[in-house]
Design a protein around this motif. Structure first.
Motif, mmCIF file in Angstrom:
data_model
loop_
_atom_site.group_PDB
_atom_site.id
_atom_site.type_symbol
_atom_site.label_atom_id
_atom_site.label_comp_id
_atom_site.label_asym_id
_atom_site.label_seq_id
_atom_site.Cartn_x
_atom_site.Cartn_y
_atom_site.Cartn_z
ATOM 1 N N VAL A 79 -25.494 -16.914 82.238
ATOM 2 C CA VAL A 79 -24.350 -16.098 82.645
ATOM 3 C C VAL A 79 -24.594 -15.499 84.031
ATOM 4 O O VAL A 79 -23.689 -15.485 84.875
ATOM 5 C CB VAL A 79 -24.041 -15.016 81.585
ATOM 6 N N ASP A 80 -25.821 -15.047 84.293
ATOM 7 C CA ASP A 80 -26.156 -14.521 85.624
ATOM 8 C C ASP A 80 -25.902 -15.570 86.703
ATOM 9 O O ASP A 80 -25.316 -15.276 87.749
ATOM 10 C CB ASP A 80 -27.623 -14.080 85.686
ATOM 11 N N LYS A 81 -26.358 -16.796 86.450
ATOM 12 C CA LYS A 81 -26.190 -17.863 87.446
ATOM 13 C C LYS A 81 -24.711 -18.181 87.682
ATOM 14 O O LYS A 81 -24.287 -18.374 88.823
ATOM 15 C CB LYS A 81 -26.956 -19.120 87.013
ATOM 16 N N LEU A 82 -23.940 -18.237 86.595
ATOM 17 C CA LEU A 82 -22.510 -18.522 86.739
ATOM 18 C C LEU A 82 -21.780 -17.359 87.420
ATOM 19 O O LEU A 82 -20.820 -17.577 88.166
ATOM 20 C CB LEU A 82 -21.885 -18.827 85.380
ATOM 21 N N GLU A 83 -22.253 -16.150 87.179
ATOM 22 C CA GLU A 83 -21.657 -14.978 87.828
ATOM 23 C C GLU A 83 -21.956 -15.007 89.332
ATOM 24 O O GLU A 83 -21.079 -14.716 90.151
ATOM 25 C CB GLU A 83 -22.224 -13.715 87.179
ATOM 26 N N GLN A 84 -23.182 -15.400 89.706
ATOM 27 C CA GLN A 84 -23.547 -15.518 91.122
ATOM 28 C C GLN A 84 -22.669 -16.550 91.834
ATOM 29 O O GLN A 84 -22.330 -16.393 92.999
ATOM 30 C CB GLN A 84 -25.016 -15.913 91.269
ATOM 31 N N LYS A 85 -22.304 -17.608 91.107
ATOM 32 C CA LYS A 85 -21.444 -18.656 91.685
ATOM 33 C C LYS A 85 -19.967 -18.261 91.636
ATOM 34 O O LYS A 85 -19.112 -19.028 92.079
ATOM 35 C CB LYS A 85 -21.654 -19.973 90.931
ATOM 36 N N GLU A 86 -19.701 -17.081 91.061
ATOM 37 C CA GLU A 86 -18.339 -16.542 90.928
ATOM 38 C C GLU A 86 -17.460 -17.393 90.019
ATOM 39 O O GLU A 86 -16.242 -17.447 90.189
ATOM 40 C CB GLU A 86 -17.691 -16.338 92.303
ATOM 41 N N TYR A 87 -18.088 -18.049 89.033
ATOM 42 C CA TYR A 87 -17.342 -18.857 88.070
ATOM 43 C C TYR A 87 -16.973 -18.056 86.818
ATOM 44 O O TYR A 87 -16.106 -18.463 86.060
ATOM 45 C CB TYR A 87 -18.141 -20.087 87.648
ATOM 46 N N LEU A 88 -17.684 -16.938 86.595
ATOM 47 C CA LEU A 88 -17.323 -16.064 85.480
ATOM 48 C C LEU A 88 -17.653 -14.637 85.843
ATOM 49 O O LEU A 88 -18.339 -14.361 86.815
ATOM 50 C CB LEU A 88 -18.000 -16.492 84.170
ATOM 51 N N ARG A 89 -17.115 -13.728 85.035
ATOM 52 C CA ARG A 89 -17.421 -12.306 85.181
ATOM 53 C C ARG A 89 -17.686 -11.727 83.803
ATOM 54 O O ARG A 89 -17.229 -12.263 82.801
ATOM 55 C CB ARG A 89 -16.283 -11.562 85.874
ATOM 56 N N ARG A 90 -18.437 -10.637 83.790
ATOM 57 C CA ARG A 90 -18.656 -9.882 82.551
ATOM 58 C C ARG A 90 -17.562 -8.834 82.453
ATOM 59 O O ARG A 90 -17.263 -8.160 83.434
ATOM 60 C CB ARG A 90 -20.027 -9.199 82.573
ATOM 61 N N VAL A 91 -17.012 -8.683 81.249
ATOM 62 C CA VAL A 91 -15.952 -7.699 81.015
ATOM 63 C C VAL A 91 -16.327 -6.885 79.777
ATOM 64 O O VAL A 91 -16.582 -7.460 78.715
ATOM 65 C CB VAL A 91 -14.586 -8.395 80.796
ATOM 66 N N ALA A 92 -16.341 -5.578 79.931
ATOM 67 C CA ALA A 92 -16.672 -4.711 78.799
ATOM 68 C C ALA A 92 -15.535 -4.732 77.780
ATOM 69 O O ALA A 92 -14.358 -4.752 78.149
ATOM 70 C CB ALA A 92 -16.908 -3.284 79.288
ATOM 71 N N CYS A 93 -15.903 -4.729 76.515
ATOM 72 C CA CYS A 93 -14.915 -4.655 75.429
ATOM 73 C C CYS A 93 -14.352 -3.236 75.402
ATOM 74 O O CYS A 93 -15.108 -2.267 75.419
ATOM 75 C CB CYS A 93 -15.578 -5.006 74.092
ATOM 76 N N LYS A 94 -13.024 -3.118 75.355
ATOM 77 C CA LYS A 94 -12.395 -1.801 75.368
ATOM 78 C C LYS A 94 -12.620 -1.035 74.062
ATOM 79 O O LYS A 94 -12.694 0.182 74.051
ATOM 80 C CB LYS A 94 -10.896 -1.950 75.636
ATOM 81 N N SER A 95 -12.741 -1.747 72.944
ATOM 82 C CA SER A 95 -12.845 -1.078 71.647
ATOM 83 C C SER A 95 -14.284 -0.887 71.160
ATOM 84 O O SER A 95 -14.514 -0.111 70.243
ATOM 85 C CB SER A 95 -12.051 -1.858 70.598
ATOM 86 N N ASP A 96 -15.249 -1.595 71.777
ATOM 87 C CA ASP A 96 -16.641 -1.490 71.336
ATOM 88 C C ASP A 96 -17.558 -1.641 72.551
ATOM 89 O O ASP A 96 -17.735 -2.741 73.071
ATOM 90 C CB ASP A 96 -16.947 -2.577 70.297
ATOM 91 N N ARG A 97 -18.128 -0.518 72.976
ATOM 92 C CA ARG A 97 -18.929 -0.529 74.207
ATOM 93 C C ARG A 97 -20.188 -1.371 74.098
ATOM 94 O O ARG A 97 -20.815 -1.695 75.103
ATOM 95 C CB ARG A 97 -19.300 0.903 74.608
ATOM 96 N N ARG A 98 -20.583 -1.736 72.866
ATOM 97 C CA ARG A 98 -21.777 -2.570 72.691
ATOM 98 C C ARG A 98 -21.511 -4.038 73.019
ATOM 99 O O ARG A 98 -22.431 -4.829 73.161
ATOM 100 C CB ARG A 98 -22.286 -2.475 71.244
ATOM 101 N N VAL A 99 -20.235 -4.406 73.117
ATOM 102 C CA VAL A 99 -19.854 -5.811 73.298
ATOM 103 C C VAL A 99 -19.414 -6.059 74.737
ATOM 104 O O VAL A 99 -18.640 -5.293 75.304
ATOM 105 C CB VAL A 99 -18.720 -6.208 72.324
ATOM 106 N N THR A 100 -19.928 -7.137 75.318
ATOM 107 C CA THR A 100 -19.520 -7.580 76.645
ATOM 108 C C THR A 100 -19.025 -9.016 76.535
ATOM 109 O O THR A 100 -19.660 -9.847 75.884
ATOM 110 C CB THR A 100 -20.703 -7.512 77.638
ATOM 111 N N PHE A 101 -17.898 -9.274 77.156
ATOM 112 C CA PHE A 101 -17.311 -10.614 77.145
ATOM 113 C C PHE A 101 -17.631 -11.351 78.430
ATOM 114 O O PHE A 101 -17.750 -10.739 79.496
ATOM 115 C CB PHE A 101 -15.781 -10.531 77.013
#
Length: 146
Positions: free
Chosen positions: A73-95
Protein backbone atom coordinates in the motif's frame (compact mmCIF):
# COMPACT_ATOMS: atom_id res chain seq x y z
CA UNK A 1 -3.02 -50.15 -7.18
CA UNK A 2 -2.38 -47.56 -4.46
CA UNK A 3 1.15 -46.99 -5.82
CA UNK A 4 -0.32 -46.22 -9.27
CA UNK A 5 -2.68 -43.68 -7.69
CA UNK A 6 0.22 -42.05 -5.83
CA UNK A 7 2.36 -41.83 -8.98
CA UNK A 8 -0.54 -40.37 -10.96
CA UNK A 9 -1.29 -37.83 -8.22
CA UNK A 10 2.36 -36.76 -8.10
CA UNK A 11 2.45 -36.39 -11.88
CA UNK A 12 -0.72 -34.28 -11.82
CA UNK A 13 0.77 -32.11 -9.08
CA UNK A 14 3.98 -31.56 -11.08
CA UNK A 15 2.11 -30.82 -14.34
CA UNK A 16 -0.22 -28.41 -12.57
CA UNK A 17 2.68 -26.68 -10.79
CA UNK A 18 4.65 -26.27 -14.02
CA UNK A 19 1.62 -24.94 -15.89
CA UNK A 20 0.96 -22.47 -13.07
CA UNK A 21 4.58 -21.30 -13.10
CA UNK A 22 4.62 -20.90 -16.89
CA UNK A 23 1.39 -18.88 -16.89
CA UNK A 24 2.50 -16.73 -13.96
CA UNK A 25 5.90 -16.04 -15.54
CA UNK A 26 4.23 -14.61 -18.65
CA UNK A 27 1.59 -12.60 -16.78
CA UNK A 28 4.10 -11.29 -14.21
CA UNK A 29 6.48 -10.19 -16.98
CA UNK A 30 3.67 -8.17 -18.58
CA UNK A 31 2.87 -6.55 -15.22
CA UNK A 32 6.55 -5.81 -14.48
CA UNK A 33 6.94 -4.14 -17.87
CA UNK A 34 4.27 -1.70 -16.71
CA UNK A 35 6.11 -0.83 -13.51
CA UNK A 36 4.35 -2.90 -10.87
CA UNK A 37 5.00 -6.17 -9.13
CA UNK A 38 2.26 -8.83 -9.16
CA UNK A 39 1.08 -7.99 -5.63
CA UNK A 40 0.78 -4.28 -6.38
CA UNK A 41 -1.18 -5.12 -9.51
CA UNK A 42 -3.47 -7.48 -7.56
CA UNK A 43 -4.24 -4.81 -4.94
CA UNK A 44 -4.92 -2.17 -7.58
CA UNK A 45 -7.09 -4.54 -9.58
CA UNK A 46 -9.05 -5.49 -6.44
CA UNK A 47 -9.73 -1.84 -5.63
CA UNK A 48 -10.69 -1.08 -9.22
CA UNK A 49 -13.18 -3.95 -9.50
CA UNK A 50 -14.46 -4.17 -5.89
CA UNK A 51 -14.15 -0.60 -4.60
CA UNK A 52 -12.65 0.65 -1.35
CA UNK A 53 -11.29 -2.12 0.88
CA UNK A 54 -10.27 -2.15 4.56
CA UNK A 55 -6.50 -2.58 4.71
CA UNK A 56 -6.95 -5.43 7.18
CA UNK A 57 -8.97 -7.46 4.63
CA UNK A 58 -6.91 -6.96 1.47
CA UNK A 59 -4.41 -9.71 2.31
CA UNK A 60 -7.09 -12.37 2.54
CA UNK A 61 -8.64 -11.31 -0.74
CA UNK A 62 -5.41 -11.50 -2.74
CA UNK A 63 -3.73 -14.27 -0.70
CA UNK A 64 -1.00 -12.14 0.85
CA UNK A 65 0.34 -12.03 4.39
CA UNK A 66 -1.06 -9.04 6.26
CA UNK A 67 2.41 -7.76 7.14
CA UNK A 68 3.20 -7.26 3.46
CA UNK A 69 0.06 -5.22 2.79
CA UNK A 70 1.42 -2.09 4.47
CA UNK A 71 4.53 -2.20 2.28
CA UNK A 72 2.50 -2.72 -0.91
CA UNK A 73 0.00 0.00 0.00
CA UNK A 74 2.89 2.38 0.77
CA UNK A 75 4.41 1.75 -2.66
CA UNK A 76 1.09 2.25 -4.45
CA UNK A 77 0.47 5.41 -2.42
CA UNK A 78 3.91 6.76 -3.44
CA UNK A 79 2.95 6.15 -7.09
CA UNK A 80 -0.33 8.00 -6.38
CA UNK A 81 -2.39 4.98 -7.46
CA UNK A 82 -4.23 4.73 -4.14
CA UNK A 83 -4.86 6.66 -0.95
CA UNK A 84 -5.64 5.69 2.62
CA UNK A 85 -9.03 6.87 3.88
CA UNK A 86 -10.09 6.73 7.51
CA UNK A 87 -13.39 4.99 8.23
CA UNK A 88 -15.91 7.56 9.48
CA UNK A 89 -17.69 5.12 11.82
CA UNK A 90 -14.68 3.22 13.23
CA UNK A 91 -11.36 4.97 13.76
CA UNK A 92 -9.55 1.62 13.96
CA UNK A 93 -10.33 0.91 10.29
CA UNK A 94 -8.51 2.43 7.32
CA UNK A 95 -9.61 1.87 3.74
CA UNK A 96 -7.50 1.71 0.62
CA UNK A 97 -9.11 3.71 -2.16
CA UNK A 98 -8.00 3.79 -5.80
CA UNK A 99 -7.20 7.26 -7.16
CA UNK A 100 -8.06 8.65 -10.58
CA UNK A 101 -4.43 8.05 -11.59
CA UNK A 102 -4.76 4.42 -10.41
CA UNK A 103 -7.99 3.99 -12.39
CA UNK A 104 -6.36 5.40 -15.51
CA UNK A 105 -3.44 3.02 -15.07
CA UNK A 106 -5.65 -0.08 -14.67
CA UNK A 107 -7.88 0.98 -17.56
CA UNK A 108 -4.80 1.36 -19.76
CA UNK A 109 -3.29 -2.06 -18.95
CA UNK A 110 -6.16 -4.36 -17.96
CA UNK A 111 -7.65 -4.95 -21.43
CA UNK A 112 -4.30 -6.24 -22.72
CA UNK A 113 -3.82 -8.25 -19.51
CA UNK A 114 -7.21 -9.94 -20.11
CA UNK A 115 -6.39 -10.59 -23.77
CA UNK A 116 -3.06 -12.16 -22.83
CA UNK A 117 -4.70 -14.50 -20.33
CA UNK A 118 -7.38 -15.39 -22.88
CA UNK A 119 -4.68 -16.12 -25.47
CA UNK A 120 -2.88 -18.39 -22.99
CA UNK A 121 -6.08 -20.24 -22.06
CA UNK A 122 -7.38 -20.62 -25.60
CA UNK A 123 -5.39 -23.82 -25.99
CA UNK A 124 -8.56 -25.29 -24.43
CA UNK A 125 -12.05 -25.27 -25.93
CA UNK A 126 -14.84 -23.53 -23.97
CA UNK A 127 -16.06 -26.94 -22.79
CA UNK A 128 -12.56 -27.97 -21.70
CA UNK A 129 -12.20 -24.70 -19.77
CA UNK A 130 -15.48 -25.38 -17.94
CA UNK A 131 -14.33 -28.92 -17.12
CA UNK A 132 -10.92 -27.69 -15.91
CA UNK A 133 -12.59 -25.03 -13.73
CA UNK A 134 -14.87 -27.59 -12.09
CA UNK A 135 -12.11 -30.15 -11.55
CA UNK A 136 -9.66 -27.63 -10.11
CA UNK A 137 -12.34 -26.21 -7.81
CA UNK A 138 -12.90 -29.72 -6.44
CA UNK A 139 -9.19 -30.23 -5.85
CA UNK A 140 -8.91 -26.80 -4.21
CA UNK A 141 -11.91 -27.39 -1.92
CA UNK A 142 -10.53 -30.79 -0.92
CA UNK A 143 -7.17 -29.25 -0.08
CA UNK A 144 -8.79 -26.40 1.86
CA UNK A 145 -10.72 -28.93 3.92
CA UNK A 146 -7.62 -30.79 5.10
Amino acid sequence: MEQDSIKQSLKLFIVLSRAHRSLNDIVNKYIAERGLNPTEFAVLELLYHKGDQPLQQIGGKILLASGSITYVVDKLEQKEYLRRVACKSDRRVTFAQITDKGKEFIESVFPEHERKIDELMNELSPEEKDTAIELLKRVGKNAAGQ
